[in-house]
Design a protein around this motif. Structure first.
Motif, short mmCIF file in Angstrom:
data_model
loop_
_atom_site.label_atom_id
_atom_site.label_comp_id
_atom_site.label_asym_id
_atom_site.label_seq_id
_atom_site.Cartn_x
_atom_site.Cartn_y
_atom_site.Cartn_z
N MET A 1 -11.40 -12.17 20.20
CA MET A 1 -11.11 -12.63 18.93
C MET A 1 -12.45 -13.84 18.55
N THR A 2 -12.65 -13.73 17.43
CA THR A 2 -13.43 -14.57 16.92
C THR A 2 -13.08 -15.83 16.02
N GLU A 3 -14.03 -16.24 15.32
CA GLU A 3 -13.51 -17.51 14.42
C GLU A 3 -12.62 -17.02 13.40
N ARG A 4 -11.87 -17.75 12.82
CA ARG A 4 -10.96 -17.30 11.56
C ARG A 4 -11.66 -17.06 10.51
N GLN A 5 -11.72 -15.70 10.02
CA GLN A 5 -12.54 -15.39 8.74
C GLN A 5 -11.54 -15.13 7.50
N GLU A 6 -11.93 -15.33 6.44
CA GLU A 6 -11.34 -15.04 5.13
C GLU A 6 -11.25 -13.37 5.18
N LEU A 7 -9.96 -12.70 4.91
CA LEU A 7 -10.18 -11.39 4.81
C LEU A 7 -9.30 -10.93 3.35
N ILE A 8 -10.17 -10.12 2.57
CA ILE A 8 -9.50 -9.50 1.31
C ILE A 8 -9.35 -8.19 1.51
N LEU A 9 -8.28 -7.42 1.18
CA LEU A 9 -8.13 -6.30 1.37
C LEU A 9 -7.61 -5.33 -0.02
N ALA A 10 -8.19 -4.31 -0.40
CA ALA A 10 -7.60 -3.76 -1.48
C ALA A 10 -6.86 -2.36 -1.10
N LEU A 11 -5.87 -2.51 -1.91
CA LEU A 11 -4.52 -1.52 -1.79
C LEU A 11 -4.44 -0.40 -2.83
N GLY A 12 -4.25 0.82 -2.66
CA GLY A 12 -4.25 1.50 -3.63
C GLY A 12 -3.49 3.05 -3.35
N SER A 13 -2.67 3.49 -4.17
CA SER A 13 -1.95 4.67 -4.13
C SER A 13 -1.64 5.32 -5.37
N ASN A 14 -1.72 6.74 -5.29
CA ASN A 14 -1.57 7.60 -6.51
C ASN A 14 -0.44 8.63 -6.44
N CYS A 15 0.52 8.43 -5.26
CA CYS A 15 1.56 9.20 -4.76
C CYS A 15 2.75 8.36 -4.48
N GLU A 16 3.92 8.48 -5.16
CA GLU A 16 5.14 7.72 -4.85
C GLU A 16 4.54 6.28 -4.75
N GLN A 17 3.87 5.76 -5.90
CA GLN A 17 2.97 4.56 -5.65
C GLN A 17 3.65 3.28 -5.45
N GLU A 18 4.90 3.31 -6.06
CA GLU A 18 5.67 1.95 -5.84
C GLU A 18 6.27 1.89 -4.36
N GLU A 19 6.70 2.69 -3.88
CA GLU A 19 7.39 3.11 -2.46
C GLU A 19 6.22 2.64 -1.64
N SER A 20 5.03 3.41 -1.72
CA SER A 20 4.13 3.44 -0.90
C SER A 20 3.35 2.04 -0.80
N MET A 21 3.14 1.44 -1.89
CA MET A 21 2.81 0.09 -1.85
C MET A 21 3.86 -0.90 -1.07
#
Length: 126
Positions: A1-21
């Motif tokens: 484990m390291t020092e706490r870091q800011e993390l930003i993720l990008a999520l994307g879906s083009n199939c069954e988009q709302e359910e997948s998200m």
């Protein structure tokens, strides 16, 4: 484990988009608990492929795990959401999760110039 870091993720879906998200967000909440915040979702046109529209959002959190462990975990979540290499070759992306920022490291530099990322970053709590 390291020092706490800011993390930003990008999520994307083009199939069954709302359910997948919804499924990906649920799995990320299991991983990060109440410390994860999701932006609103945005519909976007595909870039560089022929497909249905994408549903995208950003996730903001902090982590003390190293970037390698985070990357393995998000790739595992992609698979749990039904993302498969064979489908991706046919431009079917059930879920894609990319690390945009880990601590001071900026990743996927081109993504930062996309209009939806710029707009959704306005919701960043950092």
């Amino acid at each position: 484990m390291t020092e706490r870091q800011e993390l930003i993720l990008a999520l994307g879906s083009n199939c069954e988009q709302e359910e997948s998200m919804a499924e990906a967000q649920s799995k990320l909440r299991e991983m990060f608990g109440r410390n994860i915040i999701f932006s609103k979702c945005a519909w976007t046109e595909p870039i560089g492929i022929k497909s249905d529209k994408f549903l995208n959002c950003l996730a903001f959190t902090y982590t003390s795990h190293n970037i390698e462990n985070i990357n393995k975990a998000v790739k595992h979540i992609e698979k749990k959401c039904g993302s498969r290499k064979r489908a991706r070759t046919n431009n079917i992306i059930k879920m894609d999760i990319d690390i945009l920022k880990y601590g001071k490291q900026i990743l996927h530099g081109d993504d930062w110039n996309r209009k939806y990322v710029i707009n959704l970053m306005k919701e960043c709590p950092f």
